[in-house]
Write a protein that holds these residues in place. Sequence first.
Motif: not given
Length: 133
Positions: A21-23, A15-17, A25-29
């Motif tokens: 992309l993590c944001l 998540v730090r790197r 994926i979170l919005l998509l979920v």
Amino acid sequence: MNILTAIIDGFVDFVRRNPILCLAILLLVLFAPSVAGGIAMFILYFILGIILLGVILMLSLRWRINRARRQMEEQFRSGGQNGSDPFSGRHNPQEGDIRIHKMEGSGEKRVRKDVGDYVDFEEIGNDSEQKTH
């Protein structure tokens, strides 16, 4: 317990790197769970397919190696029992028998007969030894 902390540390490092992309994926979920579920299922099936392909290739290779080993053992056994050469299928000649077989296509010399002469030579020591004597 150490494995669980290692997994969590690895996830936090990811998540730090990769924060964007993590944001995403979170919005998509959150806003399109069916799309995220479809992507997750596709990734799962893809990984399982690669694993299945690897297992099939490994079993195929093992089967081919065992088949080749059995064939070599059969050739060795058949060659050892009747005294024949397992690779040529011919009977071994008796000790002292000499047979010369001419190969197909090997005829005359490839170099003309008038080319070159045989020179018999004798080696003498190097130059430094000759100057000292």
